[in-house]
Structures are given as structure tokens and as C-alpha cells.
Design a protein around this motif. Structure first.
Motif, PDB file in Angstrom:
ATOM      1  N   ASN A   1       0.845  -1.193   0.000  1.00 24.18           N
ATOM      2  CA  ASN A   1       0.000   0.000   0.000  1.00 24.18           C
ATOM      3  C   ASN A   1       0.882   1.245   0.000  1.00 24.18           C
ATOM      4  OD1 ASN A   1      -2.382  -1.541   0.100  1.00 24.18           O
ATOM      5  ND2 ASN A   1      -2.109  -1.815   2.300  1.00 24.18           N
ATOM      6  N   ILE A   2       1.178   1.717  -1.192  1.00 22.16           N
ATOM      7  CA  ILE A   2       2.054   2.876  -1.361  1.00 22.16           C
ATOM      8  C   ILE A   2       1.188   4.098  -1.641  1.00 22.16           C
ATOM      9  CG2 ILE A   2       4.023   3.816  -2.623  1.00 22.16           C
ATOM     10  CD1 ILE A   2       4.588   1.145  -1.160  1.00 22.16           C
TER      11      ILE A   2
ATOM     12  N   ALA B   1      11.906   1.992 -12.155  1.00 21.91           N
ATOM     13  CA  ALA B   1      11.987   0.542 -12.370  1.00 21.91           C
ATOM     14  C   ALA B   1      11.634  -0.215 -11.086  1.00 21.91           C
ATOM     15  CB  ALA B   1      13.389   0.164 -12.838  1.00 21.91           C
ATOM     16  N   PHE B   2      12.086   0.295  -9.933  1.00 20.63           N
ATOM     17  CA  PHE B   2      11.771  -0.345  -8.661  1.00 20.63           C
ATOM     18  C   PHE B   2      10.272  -0.301  -8.393  1.00 20.63           C
ATOM     19  CE2 PHE B   2      10.876   0.211  -4.124  1.00 20.63           C
ATOM     20  CZ  PHE B   2      11.293  -1.032  -3.657  1.00 20.63           C
ATOM     21  N   ASN B   3       9.655   0.864  -8.598  1.00 13.67           N
ATOM     22  CA  ASN B   3       8.213   0.989  -8.358  1.00 13.67           C
ATOM     23  C   ASN B   3       7.402   0.116  -9.298  1.00 13.67           C
ATOM     24  OD1 ASN B   3       7.372   2.777  -6.174  1.00 13.67           O
ATOM     25  ND2 ASN B   3       8.654   4.268  -7.190  1.00 13.67           N
ATOM     26  N   LYS B   4       7.845   0.016 -10.536  1.00 14.41           N
ATOM     27  CA  LYS B   4       7.151  -0.851 -11.494  1.00 14.41           C
ATOM     28  C   LYS B   4       7.226  -2.305 -11.030  1.00 14.41           C
ATOM     29  CE  LYS B   4       7.057  -2.231 -16.300  1.00 14.41           C
ATOM     30  NZ  LYS B   4       7.782  -2.309 -17.549  1.00 14.41           N
ATOM     31  N   GLU B   5       8.398  -2.728 -10.585  1.00 11.51           N
ATOM     32  CA  GLU B   5       8.587  -4.098 -10.087  1.00 11.51           C
ATOM     33  C   GLU B   5       7.738  -4.339  -8.845  1.00 11.51           C
ATOM     34  OE1 GLU B   5      10.077  -7.821 -10.569  1.00 11.51           O
ATOM     35  OE2 GLU B   5      10.806  -6.172 -11.803  1.00 11.51           O
ATOM     36  N   LEU B   6       7.625  -3.332  -7.993  1.00 10.89           N
ATOM     37  CA  LEU B   6       6.857  -3.452  -6.759  1.00 10.89           C
ATOM     38  C   LEU B   6       5.357  -3.594  -7.042  1.00 10.89           C
ATOM     39  CD1 LEU B   6       7.570  -3.364  -3.704  1.00 10.89           C
ATOM     40  CD2 LEU B   6       6.970  -0.961  -3.752  1.00 10.89           C
ATOM     41  N   LYS B   7       4.880  -2.896  -8.068  1.00 10.54           N
ATOM     42  CA  LYS B   7       3.443  -2.910  -8.376  1.00 10.54           C
ATOM     43  C   LYS B   7       2.993  -4.180  -9.093  1.00 10.54           C
ATOM     44  CE  LYS B   7       3.108   2.083  -8.468  1.00 10.54           C
ATOM     45  NZ  LYS B   7       3.082   3.287  -9.279  1.00 10.54           N
TER      46      LYS B   7
ATOM     47  N   ASP C   1       6.196  -3.781   6.250  1.00 12.55           N
ATOM     48  CA  ASP C   1       7.358  -2.931   6.537  1.00 12.55           C
ATOM     49  C   ASP C   1       7.924  -2.313   5.265  1.00 12.55           C
ATOM     50  OD1 ASP C   1       7.109  -3.570   9.201  1.00 12.55           O
ATOM     51  OD2 ASP C   1       8.769  -5.003   9.224  1.00 12.55           O
ATOM     52  N   VAL C   2       7.946  -3.085   4.185  1.00  9.44           N
ATOM     53  CA  VAL C   2       8.462  -2.567   2.905  1.00  9.44           C
ATOM     54  C   VAL C   2       7.593  -1.400   2.444  1.00  9.44           C
ATOM     55  CG1 VAL C   2       8.739  -3.123   0.448  1.00  9.44           C
ATOM     56  CG2 VAL C   2       9.616  -4.687   2.181  1.00  9.44           C
TER      57      VAL C   2
ATOM     58  N   THR D   1       5.817   0.545   4.291  1.00 14.45           N
ATOM     59  CA  THR D   1       6.093   1.657   5.204  1.00 14.45           C
ATOM     60  C   THR D   1       7.378   2.380   4.813  1.00 14.45           C
ATOM     61  OG1 THR D   1       4.986   0.497   7.003  1.00 14.45           O
ATOM     62  CG2 THR D   1       6.489   2.260   7.628  1.00 14.45           C
ATOM     63  N   GLU D   2       8.414   1.614   4.461  1.00 15.18           N
ATOM     64  CA  GLU D   2       9.698   2.228   4.096  1.00 15.18           C
ATOM     65  C   GLU D   2       9.609   3.005   2.776  1.00 15.18           C
ATOM     66  OE1 GLU D   2      12.117   2.514   6.137  1.00 15.18           O
ATOM     67  OE2 GLU D   2      11.171   1.186   7.579  1.00 15.18           O
ATOM     68  N   VAL D   3       8.885   2.483   1.802  1.00  5.60           N
ATOM     69  CA  VAL D   3       8.721   3.213   0.532  1.00  5.60           C
ATOM     70  C   VAL D   3       7.982   4.520   0.793  1.00  5.60           C
ATOM     71  CG1 VAL D   3       7.661   3.176  -1.764  1.00  5.60           C
ATOM     72  CG2 VAL D   3       8.821   1.141  -0.915  1.00  5.60           C
ATOM     73  N   ASN D   4       6.929   4.462   1.616  1.00  6.95           N
ATOM     74  CA  ASN D   4       6.210   5.691   1.963  1.00  6.95           C
ATOM     75  C   ASN D   4       7.112   6.669   2.712  1.00  6.95           C
ATOM     76  OD1 ASN D   4       3.672   5.136   0.808  1.00  6.95           O
ATOM     77  ND2 ASN D   4       3.126   3.830   2.532  1.00  6.95           N
ATOM     78  N   ALA D   5       7.996   6.147   3.564  1.00  9.15           N
ATOM     79  CA  ALA D   5       8.924   7.015   4.306  1.00  9.15           C
ATOM     80  C   ALA D   5       9.887   7.719   3.357  1.00  9.15           C
ATOM     81  CB  ALA D   5       9.700   6.200   5.345  1.00  9.15           C
ATOM     82  N   ILE D   6      10.360   7.008   2.341  1.00 11.56           N
ATOM     83  CA  ILE D   6      11.259   7.631   1.351  1.00 11.56           C
ATOM     84  C   ILE D   6      10.516   8.747   0.620  1.00 11.56           C
ATOM     85  CG2 ILE D   6      12.516   7.252  -0.815  1.00 11.56           C
ATOM     86  CD1 ILE D   6      13.085   4.373   0.236  1.00 11.56           C
TER      87      ILE D   6
END
Length: 199
Positions: free
Chosen positions: A49-50, A69-75, A146-147, A149-154
Motif C-alpha cells: 500500500n504505497i 523501475a523499482f516501483n514498477k517491479e513493486l506494483k 514494513d516494505v 512503510t519504508e517506501v512511503n517514508a522515502i
């Protein structure tokens, strides 16, 4: 006598091998059932949930190809098997390792880098747990959260940097900040010492 002994030995081996085959089939059925249940649990909870990124931040990171590229892979969610989730976890680690490459200048700060490092650690933990023979699903679900949460923190840190950069500086504030910059003073003192040595 030798023939009877040989026949009994052969019969015992056949019986043992039949029992081993049945045990192996039972074990593989249990493993398949376990993998199916683990797949169902992970598949249900594989949701990062980003939050939507701020348009001003989006404008600054358009050329940051590693982040896109990271966000695409995450989605992209794996669909088929447990092995697909293992491959996805490995790909996410690879993509997150490259995030520190070519960070836009405005975001190339310790606060952003430390959050990327924390994200990287979480993703490596996810990969480690998901590669185990017996996957601890509750730990994996916790790390998925947690992942996110960390993406949202960035993203929040990048937004904070943009907000702070838009605050107008008061007259003389820049001079005061330069005076407080101890690293700059240290470099200047070193350069002055070197120039005096040359004289």
C-alpha cells in the motif's frame, strides 16, 4: 540354502523400496499441500500500500530511472506459483540495490540514503524468508507491510526536502548557515595550512 537366502534378501529389498516409495509419495503430497497453502496466504497479503507521490516530487524524479523501475517491479504482483514470488523477491532486492545510483541531486542526502538502506534491508529479509523450505508466513506478511512503510517514508522524506527548499531564506540566513557549516571551515583551514606550508 544360498538360493533361499538370496530370495529372502531380494524380497526384503522389494518390500523396503515399496515402503520408501509410498513414504516419498506421501511426503511430496504433504509438501505440495503446504506450498499451496503458503502460496494462498502470501498471494492474499502481497499488497504494498504505497501512497500517491506528490506531483512536485514526481517532477523531480522523472529521470531517476532506478526509482521508476523499482516501483514498477513493486506494483507487479506474481500470479502463478510460490516460485514466482521467490523470483519477485529476488528482483526487488536487485532493483533496490540500484536505487542509490543516480539519485537526483536535490534528494542525494543522508536522510534519503538511510531510508533506502533500510528498505534494502527489509527486502533482503523478505527474500531470505521466502526462499526457505518452510516459509514463516507471518514474518513474510509483516515484512511486506514494513516494505510499504519504508517506501512511503522515502517518498515523505523527498516531499519534506521539496517543502523545505521552497521556504524563502531571510536576509543574512545564507551567510549564517555557511558560518555554521563546520565541514566547510575545516576544508578552508586545511587549504590555508597547505598554502602556508608552500610559502
Amino acid at each position: 540354502m544360498k538360493n533361499i537366502f538370496s530370495f529372502l534378501l531380494f524380497a526384503a529389498l522389494v518390500l523396503i523400496s515399496c515402503n520408501n516409495k509410498e513414504e516419498r509419495l506421501a511426503d511430496s503430497a504433504k509438501a505440495a499441500e503446504y506450498n499451496d497453502s503458503v502460496f494462498a496466504i502470501i498471494n492474499q497479503n502481497w499488497n504494498f500500500n504505497i501512497a500517491q507521490i506528490n506531483p512536485k516530487v514526481e517532477g523531480r524524479i522523472q529521470r531517476w530511472n532506478q526509482w521508476r523501475a523499482f516501483n514498477k517491479e513493486l506494483k507487479e504482483k506474481p500470479k502463478s506459483t510460490l516460485n514466482a514470488f521467490k523470483i519477485k523477491a529476488k528482483n526487488l532486492v536487485t532493483k533496490s540495490d540500484s536505487l542509490t545510483n543516480q539519485i537526483p541531486y536535490i534528494f542525494d542526502k543522508p536522510a534519503v540514503k538511510s531510508r533506502i538502506s533500510t528498505l534494502n534491508t527489509k527486502l533482503k529479509s523478505l527474500e531470505t524468508y521466502i526462499m526457505l523450505d518452510y516459509i514463516p508466513t507471518q514474518k513474510v506478511i509483516g515484512i511486506i507491510q514494513d516494505v510499504a512503510t519504508e517506501v512511503n517514508a522515502i517518498q515523505n522524506q523527498m516531499n519534506e526536502i521539496i517543502v523545505k527548499s521552497e521556504i524563502p531564506k531571510e536576509e543574512g540566513e545564507l551567510i549564517m548557515l555557511q558560518a555554521l557549516d563546520t565541514a566547510r571551515h575545516a576544508r578552508r583551514e586545511i587549504q590555508e595550512a597547505k598554502s602556508e606550508e608552500k610559502k
